[in-house]
Motif scaffolding. Structure first.
Motif, PDB file in Angstrom:
ATOM      1  N   LYS A   1     -23.448 -31.182 -71.825  1.00 28.10           N
ATOM      2  CA  LYS A   1     -23.571 -30.459 -72.677  1.00 28.10           C
ATOM      3  C   LYS A   1     -24.543 -29.933 -74.269  1.00 28.10           C
ATOM      4  O   LYS A   1     -25.328 -28.834 -74.306  1.00 28.10           O
ATOM      5  CB  LYS A   1     -22.684 -30.854 -74.793  1.00 28.10           C
ATOM      6  N   ALA A   2     -25.703 -31.339 -73.951  1.00 33.29           N
ATOM      7  CA  ALA A   2     -26.473 -31.375 -74.977  1.00 33.29           C
ATOM      8  C   ALA A   2     -27.132 -30.127 -73.529  1.00 33.29           C
ATOM      9  O   ALA A   2     -28.275 -29.370 -74.291  1.00 33.29           O
ATOM     10  CB  ALA A   2     -27.072 -32.543 -75.143  1.00 33.29           C
TER      11      ALA A   2
ATOM     12  N   PHE B   1     -36.616 -38.301 -88.496  1.00 35.79           N
ATOM     13  CA  PHE B   1     -36.666 -36.862 -87.307  1.00 35.79           C
ATOM     14  C   PHE B   1     -37.316 -36.196 -87.446  1.00 35.79           C
ATOM     15  O   PHE B   1     -37.809 -35.049 -86.196  1.00 35.79           O
ATOM     16  CB  PHE B   1     -35.081 -37.085 -87.691  1.00 35.79           C
TER      17      PHE B   1
ATOM     18  N   GLU C   1     -28.091 -43.266 -71.901  1.00 38.73           N
ATOM     19  CA  GLU C   1     -27.528 -43.229 -70.114  1.00 38.73           C
ATOM     20  C   GLU C   1     -26.038 -43.199 -70.741  1.00 38.73           C
ATOM     21  O   GLU C   1     -25.124 -42.857 -69.851  1.00 38.73           O
ATOM     22  CB  GLU C   1     -27.852 -43.873 -69.943  1.00 38.73           C
TER      23      GLU C   1
ATOM     24  N   ILE D   1     -20.750 -36.117 -70.148  1.00 38.19           N
ATOM     25  CA  ILE D   1     -20.042 -35.143 -71.197  1.00 38.19           C
ATOM     26  C   ILE D   1     -21.756 -34.967 -71.958  1.00 38.19           C
ATOM     27  O   ILE D   1     -21.614 -33.269 -72.506  1.00 38.19           O
ATOM     28  CB  ILE D   1     -18.744 -35.208 -71.745  1.00 38.19           C
ATOM     29  N   PHE D   2     -21.763 -35.352 -72.990  1.00 45.44           N
ATOM     30  CA  PHE D   2     -22.653 -35.773 -73.917  1.00 45.44           C
ATOM     31  C   PHE D   2     -24.181 -34.848 -73.191  1.00 45.44           C
ATOM     32  O   PHE D   2     -24.477 -34.146 -74.083  1.00 45.44           O
ATOM     33  CB  PHE D   2     -23.108 -36.866 -74.369  1.00 45.44           C
ATOM     34  N   ARG D   3     -24.398 -35.385 -72.191  1.00 47.81           N
ATOM     35  CA  ARG D   3     -25.305 -34.834 -71.405  1.00 47.81           C
ATOM     36  C   ARG D   3     -25.276 -33.202 -71.247  1.00 47.81           C
ATOM     37  O   ARG D   3     -26.535 -32.906 -71.218  1.00 47.81           O
ATOM     38  CB  ARG D   3     -26.656 -36.230 -70.051  1.00 47.81           C
TER      39      ARG D   3
ATOM     40  N   ILE E   1     -23.359 -44.114 -73.933  1.00 48.89           N
ATOM     41  CA  ILE E   1     -21.905 -43.618 -75.018  1.00 48.89           C
ATOM     42  C   ILE E   1     -20.866 -43.956 -75.429  1.00 48.89           C
ATOM     43  O   ILE E   1     -20.238 -43.857 -74.727  1.00 48.89           O
ATOM     44  CB  ILE E   1     -22.439 -41.781 -75.532  1.00 48.89           C
TER      45      ILE E   1
ATOM     46  N   ARG F   1     -18.628 -41.957 -68.820  1.00 50.52           N
ATOM     47  CA  ARG F   1     -17.484 -40.212 -68.950  1.00 50.52           C
ATOM     48  C   ARG F   1     -18.687 -39.780 -70.424  1.00 50.52           C
ATOM     49  O   ARG F   1     -18.919 -38.551 -70.271  1.00 50.52           O
ATOM     50  CB  ARG F   1     -16.504 -40.077 -68.832  1.00 50.52           C
ATOM     51  N   MET F   2     -18.411 -40.179 -71.389  1.00 54.48           N
ATOM     52  CA  MET F   2     -19.000 -39.708 -72.864  1.00 54.48           C
ATOM     53  C   MET F   2     -20.400 -39.462 -72.823  1.00 54.48           C
ATOM     54  O   MET F   2     -20.855 -38.468 -73.149  1.00 54.48           O
ATOM     55  CB  MET F   2     -19.328 -40.615 -74.011  1.00 54.48           C
ATOM     56  N   GLY F   3     -21.175 -40.487 -72.035  1.00 58.17           N
ATOM     57  CA  GLY F   3     -22.185 -39.962 -71.586  1.00 58.17           C
ATOM     58  C   GLY F   3     -22.571 -38.879 -70.632  1.00 58.17           C
ATOM     59  O   GLY F   3     -23.801 -37.800 -71.243  1.00 58.17           O
TER      60      GLY F   3
ATOM     61  N   LYS G   1     -27.133 -28.019 -71.527  1.00 59.42           N
ATOM     62  CA  LYS G   1     -26.603 -26.522 -71.761  1.00 59.42           C
ATOM     63  C   LYS G   1     -26.822 -26.238 -73.215  1.00 59.42           C
ATOM     64  O   LYS G   1     -27.322 -24.394 -73.376  1.00 59.42           O
ATOM     65  CB  LYS G   1     -24.912 -26.394 -71.586  1.00 59.42           C
ATOM     66  N   ALA G   2     -26.503 -26.875 -74.599  1.00 65.62           N
ATOM     67  CA  ALA G   2     -27.446 -26.139 -75.973  1.00 65.62           C
ATOM     68  C   ALA G   2     -28.486 -25.768 -75.565  1.00 65.62           C
ATOM     69  O   ALA G   2     -29.050 -24.814 -76.085  1.00 65.62           O
ATOM     70  CB  ALA G   2     -26.616 -27.289 -76.516  1.00 65.62           C
TER      71      ALA G   2
ATOM     72  N   LEU H   1     -13.425 -35.649 -74.854  1.00 66.39           N
ATOM     73  CA  LEU H   1     -13.311 -36.259 -73.210  1.00 66.39           C
ATOM     74  C   LEU H   1     -12.691 -35.143 -72.413  1.00 66.39           C
ATOM     75  O   LEU H   1     -12.725 -34.657 -71.307  1.00 66.39           O
ATOM     76  CB  LEU H   1     -12.563 -37.302 -72.497  1.00 66.39           C
TER      77      LEU H   1
ATOM     78  N   LEU I   1     -18.053 -32.841 -76.563  1.00 64.49           N
ATOM     79  CA  LEU I   1     -18.230 -33.191 -77.613  1.00 64.49           C
ATOM     80  C   LEU I   1     -18.690 -32.117 -78.702  1.00 64.49           C
ATOM     81  O   LEU I   1     -19.352 -32.084 -80.129  1.00 64.49           O
ATOM     82  CB  LEU I   1     -19.295 -34.717 -77.616  1.00 64.49           C
TER      83      LEU I   1
ATOM     84  N   ARG J   1     -29.997 -22.567 -73.407  1.00 64.89           N
ATOM     85  CA  ARG J   1     -28.682 -22.052 -74.150  1.00 64.89           C
ATOM     86  C   ARG J   1     -30.675 -21.360 -75.275  1.00 64.89           C
ATOM     87  O   ARG J   1     -30.205 -19.895 -75.388  1.00 64.89           O
ATOM     88  CB  ARG J   1     -27.589 -21.979 -74.387  1.00 64.89           C
TER      89      ARG J   1
END
Lengths: 263, 94
Positions: A15-16, A133, B67, A11-13, B69, A7-9, A18-19, B84, B89, A22
């Motif tokens: 969000k990333a 980086f 893939e 959500i993160f993807r 996290i 789920r975190m993966g 979308k960010a 969540l 995040l 934009r």
């Protein structure tokens, strides 16, 4: 069932993406990310500095305690020399309390030193990551810029070819139109000639008119001929002089002409 | 597959390890949803240890999308729950 890490993966993807979507220019996003990393690094460094400051303060306190402890020991020795055992005892008991404090501070000092080392190591690792980086970011930016330039060139080329295409189309259209007009003109001529189409200019004639005109035109010729003959009959010698020397054999059967010549 | 442990970096894991990790991961979710802070901490530590021991860390200069996290080792149940929720995040990007 979707666990925490999936789920975190996700959500993160999301969000990333979308960010990133934009952001008008991904290079700005990379720079922004680098800026954030630098800020984080700055915070860690500040943390290291804070811990080091606390450690130094503890070291100063320890020194003071040791100095006081040495002073109390000296005082105890002097008191004993002067036969003041009570004073000596007091000095030594105070020294013992100071030594206990110093031992506590020593433990704190060691803990802080350990923390400081860990933080320094973390800062170094973070620094390495940020440096890596930055390198990667510059590579991506360069690649992106190159790709953008390539796209622009491609667009320019396709633009040129489109314009050329337009010119070609215009020529084709002009040719088509010309051919169409020629075909139409030919058809109109035929239609006008056949009388199926009236000529709006009044120049064209139907076949009956044409025949009538042809006949009347022939009659006009005859009338004109008679008029000229009449003129000549009432006529001048000049005309005779000109033609006298060179009689036209073709005119010989014409009796009127022969009469003129004999006179 | 690439797994990120927040605050630590990324590791590459063979897909064959996934089923074992999934069990821990599902357990973690159940504890989080049930508000079992102690169980959550224990399972998170076990999951992180498993990922660390089974995975190969990626070099710092690689930029691979993760893939999966995992929360940072010191993340609390509330932290993860917040991550969540709808705000996710990166706050304000919904």
């Amino acid at each position: 069932m979707s666990g925490v890490m999936k789920r975190m993966g996700m959500i993160f993807r999301a969000k990333a993406n979308k960010a990133l979507d934009r952001a008008e220019d991904p290079r700005e996003t990379l720079d922004y990310s680098y800026q954030k990393q630098l800020e984080l690094l700055q915070k860690v460094r500040r943390g290291v500095a804070d811990v080091a400051t606390s450690r130094k303060r503890l070291e100063l306190q320890l020194n003071q305690l040791q100095n006081q402890s040495a002073k109390l020991e000296e005082q105890g020795r002097k008191a004993l020399a002067l036969g003041r055992e009570d004073l000596a005892r007091e000095a030594l008991s105070r020294r013992a309390a100071l030594q206990q404090q110093a031992a506590d501070l020593e433990v704190q000092h060691q803990t802080l030193q350990g923390e400081e080392e860990k933080l320094t190591l973390a800062a170094q690792r973070l620094q390495a990551k940020v440096d890596a980086f930055r390198t990667r970011k510059e590579t991506i930016k360069a690649t992106y810029t190159a790709a953008q330039a390539q796209t622009r060139i491609g667009e320019a080329f396709s633009g040129i070819s489109e314009e050329m295409g337009d010119v070609g189309m215009a020529i084709q259209r002009a040719e088509d139109k010309t051919a169409q007009m020629q075909a139409r003109a030919g058809a109109i001529d035929e239609l006008l000639a056949s009388g199926a189409l009236d000529d709006p200019t009044g120049m064209a004639k139907d076949d009956i008119t044409a025949e009538l005109e042809r006949i009347s035109g022939g009659a006009d010729v005859e009338i004109e001929l008679q008029r000229m003959k009449a003129e000549l009959a009432g006529g001048s010698g000049g005309q005779q002089a000109i033609e006298g020397g060179r009689p036209n054999p073709a005119e010989q059967p014409r009796t009127e002409t022969t009469k003129f010549d004999k006179r | 597959m690439i797994v990120r442990i927040m605050g630590e970096g990324q590791l590459e894991l063979a897909d064959s390890h996934l089923s074992g990790l999934n069990r821990l991961d599902d357990e973690l979710l159940t504890e989080m949803e049930g508000g079992d802070e102690e169980g959550f901490r224990r399972t998170l530590a076990a999951l992180l240890d498993a990922v660390r021991s089974l995975g190969t860390p990626l070099p710092d200069d690689s930029l691979e999308p993760s893939e999966l996290i995992l929360p940072a080792p010191d993340a609390t149940l509330d932290d993860v729950r917040r991550m969540l929720t709808d705000d996710g995040l990166i706050p304000g990007t919904v």
